[in-house]
Design a protein around this motif. Structure first.
Motif, PDB file in Angstrom:
ATOM      1  N   TYR A 237     -84.296 -18.579  15.739  1.00 31.84           N
ATOM      2  CA  TYR A 237     -84.523 -17.412  14.892  1.00 31.84           C
ATOM      3  C   TYR A 237     -86.026 -17.126  14.778  1.00 31.84           C
ATOM      4  CZ  TYR A 237     -84.767 -14.827  10.458  1.00 31.84           C
ATOM      5  OH  TYR A 237     -85.030 -13.913   9.489  1.00 31.84           O
ATOM      6  N   GLN A 263     -79.323 -16.255  17.752  1.00 35.56           N
ATOM      7  CA  GLN A 263     -80.397 -16.654  16.839  1.00 35.56           C
ATOM      8  C   GLN A 263     -81.651 -15.839  17.104  1.00 35.56           C
ATOM      9  OE1 GLN A 263     -79.981 -18.485  14.250  1.00 35.56           O
ATOM     10  NE2 GLN A 263     -77.892 -19.051  14.782  1.00 35.56           N
ATOM     11  N   ASP A 270     -84.547  -9.208  11.912  1.00 39.24           N
ATOM     12  CA  ASP A 270     -85.269  -9.342  10.649  1.00 39.24           C
ATOM     13  C   ASP A 270     -86.719  -8.936  10.785  1.00 39.24           C
ATOM     14  OD1 ASP A 270     -82.973 -10.023   9.410  1.00 39.24           O
ATOM     15  OD2 ASP A 270     -83.417 -12.150   9.156  1.00 39.24           O
ATOM     16  N   TYR A 274     -87.713  -6.204   8.245  1.00 39.48           N
ATOM     17  CA  TYR A 274     -88.477  -6.661   7.091  1.00 39.48           C
ATOM     18  C   TYR A 274     -89.978  -6.644   7.305  1.00 39.48           C
ATOM     19  CZ  TYR A 274     -83.967  -7.792   5.217  1.00 39.48           C
ATOM     20  OH  TYR A 274     -82.691  -7.683   4.757  1.00 39.48           O
ATOM     21  N   ASP A 294     -72.928 -15.995  11.617  1.00 37.72           N
ATOM     22  CA  ASP A 294     -73.808 -15.050  10.940  1.00 37.72           C
ATOM     23  C   ASP A 294     -73.767 -13.656  11.537  1.00 37.72           C
ATOM     24  OD1 ASP A 294     -74.645 -16.849   9.173  1.00 37.72           O
ATOM     25  OD2 ASP A 294     -76.736 -16.945   9.839  1.00 37.72           O
ATOM     26  N   ARG A 297     -71.624 -11.115   9.790  1.00 34.12           N
ATOM     27  CA  ARG A 297     -71.900 -10.716   8.411  1.00 34.12           C
ATOM     28  C   ARG A 297     -72.447  -9.291   8.372  1.00 34.12           C
ATOM     29  NH1 ARG A 297     -73.077 -15.808   5.768  1.00 34.12           N
ATOM     30  NH2 ARG A 297     -71.197 -17.002   6.219  1.00 34.12           N
ATOM     31  N   PRO A 298     -72.140  -8.574   7.300  1.00 31.01           N
ATOM     32  CA  PRO A 298     -72.612  -7.188   7.211  1.00 31.01           C
ATOM     33  C   PRO A 298     -74.136  -7.069   7.235  1.00 31.01           C
ATOM     34  CG  PRO A 298     -71.596  -7.909   5.138  1.00 31.01           C
ATOM     35  CD  PRO A 298     -71.283  -8.932   6.176  1.00 31.01           C
ATOM     36  N   VAL A 299     -74.824  -8.122   6.824  1.00 28.01           N
ATOM     37  CA  VAL A 299     -76.289  -8.062   6.865  1.00 28.01           C
ATOM     38  C   VAL A 299     -76.838  -7.962   8.275  1.00 28.01           C
ATOM     39  CG1 VAL A 299     -76.938  -9.160   4.704  1.00 28.01           C
ATOM     40  CG2 VAL A 299     -76.284 -10.569   6.655  1.00 28.01           C
ATOM     41  N   TYR A 300     -76.039  -8.368   9.235  1.00 26.16           N
ATOM     42  CA  TYR A 300     -76.504  -8.266  10.618  1.00 26.16           C
ATOM     43  C   TYR A 300     -75.624  -7.331  11.427  1.00 26.16           C
ATOM     44  CZ  TYR A 300     -79.763 -12.068   9.712  1.00 26.16           C
ATOM     45  OH  TYR A 300     -80.789 -12.830   9.221  1.00 26.16           O
TER      46      TYR A 300
ATOM     47  N   TYR B 237     -67.754 -18.002   1.860  1.00 24.73           N
ATOM     48  CA  TYR B 237     -68.369 -16.678   1.810  1.00 24.73           C
ATOM     49  C   TYR B 237     -67.321 -15.634   1.456  1.00 24.73           C
ATOM     50  CZ  TYR B 237     -70.437 -12.403   3.795  1.00 24.73           C
ATOM     51  OH  TYR B 237     -70.896 -11.139   3.992  1.00 24.73           O
ATOM     52  N   ASP B 270     -73.379  -9.928  -0.560  1.00 21.29           N
ATOM     53  CA  ASP B 270     -72.967  -8.899   0.388  1.00 21.29           C
ATOM     54  C   ASP B 270     -71.963  -7.939  -0.238  1.00 21.29           C
ATOM     55  OD1 ASP B 270     -74.726  -9.829   2.189  1.00 21.29           O
ATOM     56  OD2 ASP B 270     -73.268 -10.760   3.538  1.00 21.29           O
ATOM     57  N   TYR B 274     -73.146  -4.280   0.003  1.00 27.41           N
ATOM     58  CA  TYR B 274     -72.500  -3.479   1.034  1.00 27.41           C
ATOM     59  C   TYR B 274     -71.236  -2.786   0.564  1.00 27.41           C
ATOM     60  CZ  TYR B 274     -75.936  -5.526   4.053  1.00 27.41           C
ATOM     61  OH  TYR B 274     -77.135  -5.882   4.615  1.00 27.41           O
ATOM     62  N   ASP B 294     -79.248 -20.202   5.841  1.00 25.10           N
ATOM     63  CA  ASP B 294     -79.168 -18.755   5.667  1.00 25.10           C
ATOM     64  C   ASP B 294     -79.841 -18.269   4.397  1.00 25.10           C
ATOM     65  OD1 ASP B 294     -77.851 -18.379   7.956  1.00 25.10           O
ATOM     66  OD2 ASP B 294     -75.971 -17.677   7.076  1.00 25.10           O
ATOM     67  N   ARG B 297     -83.317 -16.870   4.728  1.00 25.47           N
ATOM     68  CA  ARG B 297     -83.586 -15.670   5.534  1.00 25.47           C
ATOM     69  C   ARG B 297     -83.916 -14.480   4.635  1.00 25.47           C
ATOM     70  NH1 ARG B 297     -80.415 -16.599  10.411  1.00 25.47           N
ATOM     71  NH2 ARG B 297     -81.213 -18.621  11.071  1.00 25.47           N
ATOM     72  N   PRO B 298     -84.774 -13.608   5.134  1.00 24.34           N
ATOM     73  CA  PRO B 298     -85.152 -12.445   4.313  1.00 24.34           C
ATOM     74  C   PRO B 298     -83.968 -11.555   3.933  1.00 24.34           C
ATOM     75  CG  PRO B 298     -85.990 -12.249   6.561  1.00 24.34           C
ATOM     76  CD  PRO B 298     -85.493 -13.641   6.408  1.00 24.34           C
ATOM     77  N   VAL B 299     -82.910 -11.597   4.722  1.00 25.83           N
ATOM     78  CA  VAL B 299     -81.741 -10.779   4.389  1.00 25.83           C
ATOM     79  C   VAL B 299     -81.074 -11.235   3.103  1.00 25.83           C
ATOM     80  CG1 VAL B 299     -81.030  -9.853   6.593  1.00 25.83           C
ATOM     81  CG2 VAL B 299     -80.418 -12.190   5.994  1.00 25.83           C
ATOM     82  N   TYR B 300     -81.326 -12.489   2.715  1.00 26.88           N
ATOM     83  CA  TYR B 300     -80.719 -12.972   1.477  1.00 26.88           C
ATOM     84  C   TYR B 300     -81.788 -13.338   0.454  1.00 26.88           C
ATOM     85  CZ  TYR B 300     -76.178 -12.987   3.757  1.00 26.88           C
ATOM     86  OH  TYR B 300     -75.020 -12.618   4.395  1.00 26.88           O
TER      87      TYR B 300
END
Lengths: 346, 346
Positions: A237, A263, A270, A274, A294, A297-300, B237, B270, B274, B294, B297-300
């Motif tokens: 990542y 990854q 991100d 970000y 991952d 997931r909706p974040v990605y 999750y 999420d 979302y 996770d 990560r900036p998404v969370y």
DNA sequence: TTGTAAGCGTTATCAT
DNA sequence: ATGATAACGCTTACAA
């Protein structure tokens, strides 16, 4: 000496805690070999003695010692699994799938984690010390290392490592074909300036990252009219994030970015969102490979190629069992297709 | 019979592939016991014969067979590790930490994955078949199951499972104290209406989720003036996401949400962002427990309590080794503090 | 320093 | 159907 007294239990006091078949035999008033028979299916033993012996065995908490059994049967019922920290931590489902396939076959898993793809040396002595029934390797091995196992008749199956060697099999996701699917998709979406984020610049020719990159580029070239640039990161990542940022610092934004694994893709996404304030897929499309959890997931919502890990694991175990049964069979390379998972990132 | 001919190699043809100490002895013209000695540190053996024997051993690809050694030494050098699919897949760092602590101690890891916390029955026969030097369990075991190992003198260390039983140790994150830290923080931030997302409604009293929940509530109560509601989900999750949605469908939005683990928290986040279009932490704060990868990560950017997995793993292995050396030592429960990681979600 | 032999806990091959 | 007995590949006294 001539008596039936258990040898390992000279006085009334037990030297060892674990009950042995001698202890059970003694308590049941039968021969040790009779006890052994009681624990074996379809052996000539009367139901009455079997019942009695099993009952006493349960009372003493006796179970046949796998190690001692292995010694005489020449089968340890253990398969070694070697994988890297990276694989374990970023794709635990893979280890889980292998574990459950082995469990299905009633085989124990000796798991050996190595720090990185080329640190297998550190665990070789461990893998060689046991008379493993087989080895599933999710990391590269050179010919010399392979020979150590071949010599001992330990079948090796390479899991997603394209290694062809005498007496070893391998199971692979069809990297090139998967990448080609992704190439088609990105091309069909109209992308004509594509950035590829590959693995390490010095990754071996037959590495997973190279295979994916090569497959992608060849497919794109065939489709034509696309301007491709490649940058090289590691596998993580952070590698994806950092490499994209340093690329984007002095280069134009591409229309799409293909990363050789998820990854890297997550890192790139991100970085885009970000750090660079770029929205995905509006400003740029991002695609990956693997379909780690991952990614969904909706974040990605990462568009990626799904590796069919579960059937791969099942097949890997089958290959091991097959070669145990018939060591001289021709080497097999099983290829399993990746499945394009179209999400919103591309 | 009276000769030194290796017994397992009657003719010129070898029945088994793996070389034994007899083969080496034969080739080197020494006794089998001499070969054995060559592979042992500080044994009375001349450097010249050792060198010669080791050379021949290398040529034949000989390494002492761990299994045979275990049989005589009464030490298998294997520790069993039992963990659930959930733990493996959502916190692979834990397995990695244990693996590396065992490696440090030169112990092999027999990894047994069970489908869920209460499915340990399925792997018990496997764990009992081997004369394991110890067992690290990341799942619950009842007293009867524990006794099976205690009877065999197999030391058990419970990893993050608060089980006190004769002859077993455990290592725990201080759940209550960690939760209390989080309670203080949320309280200090001015939150007065807090939703707790606990584990399953029927989780046992001594489960991790209950301990965290209880610790949180007690701490909040002590701080005073806070209106607390609890809902119960599983551990995943999806559980977090779905349970929050069904709660929010007919209830007011709290000011903060404390989830007993990170996975639940990620699901809640999420769901908020979302599905419900709520921004975090502006509309609502969310906090978790574990500090899985996770979460950072900036998404969370999840505010959570970090479990010090690496020192815990090291300590777990120490506890095993300690009890192997001194089985009669008093039971120990080691508690390690969690560390509040303040990020932006709360 | 080295060899001989016993034994670890099984399974397997003979007898009986 | 059951009991002796010989491996399996080691380590470890005990002898030499």
């Amino acid at each position: 000496m001539a008596t039936k007294e258990p040898k390992n239990q000279p006085d009334g006091e037990k030297r060892y805690a674990r009950a042995s078949s001698y202890d059970v035999a003694h308590a049941a008033g039968v021969a040790q070999s009779t006890v052994s028979r009681c624990f074996k299916e379809d052996s000539n033993i009367s139901e009455s003695t079997r019942a009695r012996v099993l009952k006493i065995a349960a009372e003493l908490g006796y179970t046949p010692n796998s190690l001692a059994r292995s010694l005489i049967t020449q089968r340890s019922n253990m398969v070694g699994v070697i994988c890297s920290e990276f694989t374990l931590c970023n794709n635990p489902e893979l280890v889980n799938a292998i574990s459950s396939a082995l469990k299905q076959a009633n085989i124990s898993m000796l798991l050996m984690i190595v720090e990185n793809e080329s640190a297998i040396e550190t665990t070789l002595p461990e893998a060689l010390a046991y008379p493993l029934d087989g080895l599933i390797s999710c990391v590269f091995m050179d010919e010399e290392q392979i020979q150590l196992f071949v010599k001992r008749r330990v079948p090796i199956v390479f899991f997603n490592r394209n290694i062809r060697s005498k007496g070893t099999d391998c199971i692979l996701t069809d990297q090139a074909e998967g990448s080609a699917q992704m190439a088609s998709r990105l091309h069909a979406a109209g992308h004509r300036r594509i950035l590829c984020v590959g693995g390490p610049i010095d990754a071996p020719e037959d590495s997973v990252s190279r295979a994916r990159l090569k497959g992608f580029i060849e497919a794109i070239d065939k489709l034509g009219g696309v301007d491709i640039t490649c940058i090289h990161a590691g596998y993580t990542y952070e590698n994806g994030r950092d490499q994209f940022l340093s690329y984007f610092a002095d280069s134009a934004l591409p229309e799409a970015i293909f990363c050789v694994n998820d990854q890297l893709a997550l890192g790139v996404m991100d970085a885009c969102r970000y750090t660079c304030n770029l929205s995905i897929p509006d400003a740029v499309s991002v695609a990956g490979f693997d379909n780690v959890s991952d990614a969904g997931r909706p974040v990605y919502n990462l568009t990626t190629i799904h590796q069919q890990i579960v059937p791969m694991a099942t097949r890997a175990v089958d290959l091991i069992l097959r070669r145990i049964a018939q060591p001289e069979l021709p080497e097999e390379t099983v290829t399993i297709r990746g499945i394009l998972i179209a999400r919103t990132s591309a």
